[in-house]
Design a protein around this motif. Structure first.
Motif, PDB file in Angstrom:
ATOM      1  N   LEU A  59       0.850  -1.194   0.000  1.00 27.24           N
ATOM      2  CA  LEU A  59       0.000   0.000   0.000  1.00 27.24           C
ATOM      3  C   LEU A  59       0.879   1.236   0.000  1.00 27.24           C
ATOM      4  CD1 LEU A  59      -2.920   1.167   0.279  1.00 27.24           C
ATOM      5  CD2 LEU A  59      -2.524   1.191   2.752  1.00 27.24           C
ATOM      6  N   ASP A  60       0.655   2.127  -0.980  1.00 26.00           N
ATOM      7  CA  ASP A  60       1.374   3.399  -1.056  1.00 26.00           C
ATOM      8  C   ASP A  60       0.403   4.540  -0.756  1.00 26.00           C
ATOM      9  OD1 ASP A  60       3.392   1.765  -2.013  1.00 26.00           O
ATOM     10  OD2 ASP A  60       3.287   2.507  -4.077  1.00 26.00           O
ATOM     11  N   TYR A  61       0.980   5.710  -0.440  1.00 28.78           N
ATOM     12  CA  TYR A  61       0.124   6.871  -0.157  1.00 28.78           C
ATOM     13  C   TYR A  61       0.755   8.139  -0.713  1.00 28.78           C
ATOM     14  CZ  TYR A  61      -2.635  10.367   2.342  1.00 28.78           C
ATOM     15  OH  TYR A  61      -3.452  11.426   2.653  1.00 28.78           O
ATOM     16  N   LEU A  62      -0.035   8.885  -1.478  1.00 30.79           N
ATOM     17  CA  LEU A  62       0.374  10.192  -1.975  1.00 30.79           C
ATOM     18  C   LEU A  62      -0.298  11.266  -1.136  1.00 30.79           C
ATOM     19  CD1 LEU A  62       1.563  12.245  -4.017  1.00 30.79           C
ATOM     20  CD2 LEU A  62      -0.453  11.834  -5.454  1.00 30.79           C
ATOM     21  N   ASP A  63       0.495  12.030  -0.384  1.00 34.35           N
ATOM     22  CA  ASP A  63      -0.017  13.166   0.384  1.00 34.35           C
ATOM     23  C   ASP A  63      -0.116  14.343  -0.578  1.00 34.35           C
ATOM     24  OD1 ASP A  63      -0.266  15.491   1.995  1.00 34.35           O
ATOM     25  OD2 ASP A  63       0.612  14.435   3.699  1.00 34.35           O
ATOM     26  N   TYR A  69       5.111  11.197  -1.965  1.00 34.88           N
ATOM     27  CA  TYR A  69       4.592   9.859  -2.259  1.00 34.88           C
ATOM     28  C   TYR A  69       5.404   8.854  -1.445  1.00 34.88           C
ATOM     29  CZ  TYR A  69       2.762   5.889  -4.922  1.00 34.88           C
ATOM     30  OH  TYR A  69       2.128   4.730  -5.285  1.00 34.88           O
ATOM     31  N   THR A  70       4.709   8.067  -0.613  1.00 30.03           N
ATOM     32  CA  THR A  70       5.388   7.102   0.255  1.00 30.03           C
ATOM     33  C   THR A  70       5.016   5.690  -0.139  1.00 30.03           C
ATOM     34  OG1 THR A  70       5.269   8.710   2.073  1.00 30.03           O
ATOM     35  CG2 THR A  70       5.882   6.459   2.641  1.00 30.03           C
ATOM     36  N   ARG A  71       6.013   4.881  -0.406  1.00 29.36           N
ATOM     37  CA  ARG A  71       5.800   3.495  -0.789  1.00 29.36           C
ATOM     38  C   ARG A  71       5.771   2.583   0.438  1.00 29.36           C
ATOM     39  NH1 ARG A  71      10.552   2.380  -4.955  1.00 29.36           N
ATOM     40  NH2 ARG A  71       9.534   0.346  -5.109  1.00 29.36           N
ATOM     41  N   ASN A  72       4.878   1.597   0.368  1.00 32.20           N
ATOM     42  CA  ASN A  72       4.831   0.514   1.350  1.00 32.20           C
ATOM     43  C   ASN A  72       4.640   1.017   2.783  1.00 32.20           C
ATOM     44  OD1 ASN A  72       4.789  -2.193   2.055  1.00 32.20           O
ATOM     45  ND2 ASN A  72       7.003  -2.326   2.311  1.00 32.20           N
ATOM     46  N   ILE A  73       3.525   1.682   3.033  1.00 32.02           N
ATOM     47  CA  ILE A  73       3.288   2.252   4.361  1.00 32.02           C
ATOM     48  C   ILE A  73       2.715   1.245   5.351  1.00 32.02           C
ATOM     49  CG2 ILE A  73       2.873   4.521   3.339  1.00 32.02           C
ATOM     50  CD1 ILE A  73      -0.122   4.112   3.989  1.00 32.02           C
ATOM     51  N   TYR A  74       2.156   0.134   4.884  1.00 30.83           N
ATOM     52  CA  TYR A  74       1.400  -0.740   5.778  1.00 30.83           C
ATOM     53  C   TYR A  74       2.240  -1.401   6.873  1.00 30.83           C
ATOM     54  CZ  TYR A  74      -3.078  -2.917   6.805  1.00 30.83           C
ATOM     55  OH  TYR A  74      -4.272  -3.272   7.404  1.00 30.83           O
ATOM     56  N   PRO A  75       3.443  -1.908   6.604  1.00 28.27           N
ATOM     57  CA  PRO A  75       4.213  -2.555   7.680  1.00 28.27           C
ATOM     58  C   PRO A  75       4.513  -1.633   8.854  1.00 28.27           C
ATOM     59  CG  PRO A  75       5.113  -3.131   5.547  1.00 28.27           C
ATOM     60  CD  PRO A  75       4.113  -2.042   5.299  1.00 28.27           C
ATOM     61  N   SER A  76       4.882  -0.384   8.585  1.00 32.51           N
ATOM     62  CA  SER A  76       5.209   0.529   9.686  1.00 32.51           C
ATOM     63  C   SER A  76       3.965   0.951  10.461  1.00 32.51           C
ATOM     64  CB  SER A  76       5.915   1.772   9.138  1.00 32.51           C
ATOM     65  OG  SER A  76       5.082   2.478   8.239  1.00 32.51           O
TER      66      SER A  76
END
Length: 386
Positions: A59-63, A69-76
């Motif tokens: 899962l990535d997220y663009l603020d 743009y942040t890649r792979n936010i789910y593990p943290s």
């Protein structure tokens, strides 16, 4: 190329590539797009499918306000999740204050807080495909049977969005994909992909379910190998067929109510539609087909749903030195009308997200996880979960 053929190819490629550490993003990685867009839409979630069999869905997220743009936010956000998101992300949507992610080959729908991406739990659903919502319930399409196994009739599972419990199930056609709620009915596009692999031909029906009783009412004969189904603001349905890779070519079909109040096929547009989104009375779409050199051929355009015709066949101007290889997703910002297009590149390594302005001029691109294709916007004000 047949999506099911691609799945099998990816499974084989995974065996060769699963040990390549450079393709695995273990921690969040940030990239600045250089653009700040401040509206009621805070950001954009991107669900990356990942290679089948590798548990690399991310899962990535663009603020949008910061352009980061942040890649792979789910593990943290979820350090106690052993397997992270799982295997093959197939759909993502926000309902109420929750983010729903359909993880196809992991046989689950992961549910998280929409603002924080912290997990609320998950729902076990076999070979789940797509999700839609109505009246406090999630409706999830499911192939039911396993890939490579004998084809079985598909189903739609009804899930209480508060308790995350399955409360009912109804049978539909073979290998159902997208589904949409429209005027008290649930319409389900059946593909019949496993049926075709086993020599029995593609399904060609849209199944109609009455939401009040949650019972199957009737089927609409449309075309072989259906995939996408969306409702426009006039209550009509648009259904994409991939064709049968023979005498039926890919096409977009329109369903309207007849004098008896039942939906029937009424018209069609001769174009391949692999992904689409509505913007008023326009459908922004892309089609990805296989060229004579076996490489993907992308088309991008706009359909005027009032005229029932293509009015723009050159939606975007791609950068000459960085053209889109394999279009895999499309989304239009409701306010700025910026066009976001996901690129799966070669299906085995990092993809890209491109942004174009409302005139189709290139603005920027950023790297994503593997096989990006399913996205949704996060709004500033979320409704309380029903």
């Amino acid at each position: 190329m047949n999506r099911y053929t691609i799945l099998y190819l990816l499974f084989g490629l995974t065996a060769l590539s699963s040990c390549r550490n450079e393709d695995i993003v273990a921690y969040p990685i940030e990239d600045n797009t250089g653009e700040k867009v401040i509206t009621e839409y805070l950001g954009l979630y991107m669900l990356n499918e990942g290679n089948m069999g590798s548990n690399k869905c991310t899962l990535d997220y663009l603020d949008l306000a910061t352009g980061v743009y942040t890649r792979n936010i789910y593990p943290s956000r979820n350090p106690n999740q052993v397997m992270e998101l799982g295997d093959v992300g197939n759909d993502i949507k926000i309902y109420g204050n929750s983010l729903w992610m359909v993880i196809n080959m992991s046989n689950k729908v992961e549910v998280a807080n929409a603002m924080t991406a912290v997990s609320r739990g998950h729902v076990d659903i076999p070979n789940c495909r797509y999700v839609t919502f109505d009246g406090g319930y999630a409706y999830v399409s499911s192939y039911v049977g396993e890939i490579g196994a004998e084809s079985v009739v598909g189903g739609v599972y009804k899930v209480d969005t508060t308790s995350l419990q399955v409360v009912s199930k109804v049978n539909v056609g073979y290998q159902p994909d997208e589904l949409v709620v429209n005027d008290g009915k649930l319409y389900v596009a059946n593909s019949g992909g496993y049926e075709a692999l086993q020599g029995r031909g593609y399904d060609r029906r849209v199944s109609v379910i009455d939401l009040a009783t949650f019972r199957h009412e009737y089927d609409i004969d449309v075309a072989p190998n259906l995939s996408l189904i969306r409702a426009d603001q006039h209550g009509r349905l648009w259904v994409a067929s991939r064709g049968n890779y023979g005498d039926y070519s890919p096409r977009l079909y329109l369903l309207e109510k007849n004098v008896a109040g039942k939906m029937v096929r009424s018209d069609s547009i001769d174009t391949s539609v692999s992904g689409m989104c509505f913007e008023g009375d326009s459908i922004y779409y892309y089609g990805t087909t296989t060229g004579s050199n076996h490489k993907p051929v992308n088309t991008f355009g706009i359909i005027d749903i009032a005229k029932k015709e293509i009015v723009n066949r050159h939606l975007i101007t791609e950068p000459e030195d960085n053209a889109i290889k394999t279009a895999y997703g499309i989304l239009v910002h409701p306010i700025t009308h910026d066009i976001y297009i996901a690129d799966a590149t070669n299906y085995v390594s990092s993809g890209k997200l491109y942004c174009f302005d409302r005139e189709g001029n290139f603005k920027w691109f950023t790297w994503t996880g593997d096989i990006p294709g399913h996205s949704c916007f996060l709004k500033r004000e979320l409704k309380i979960n029903p």
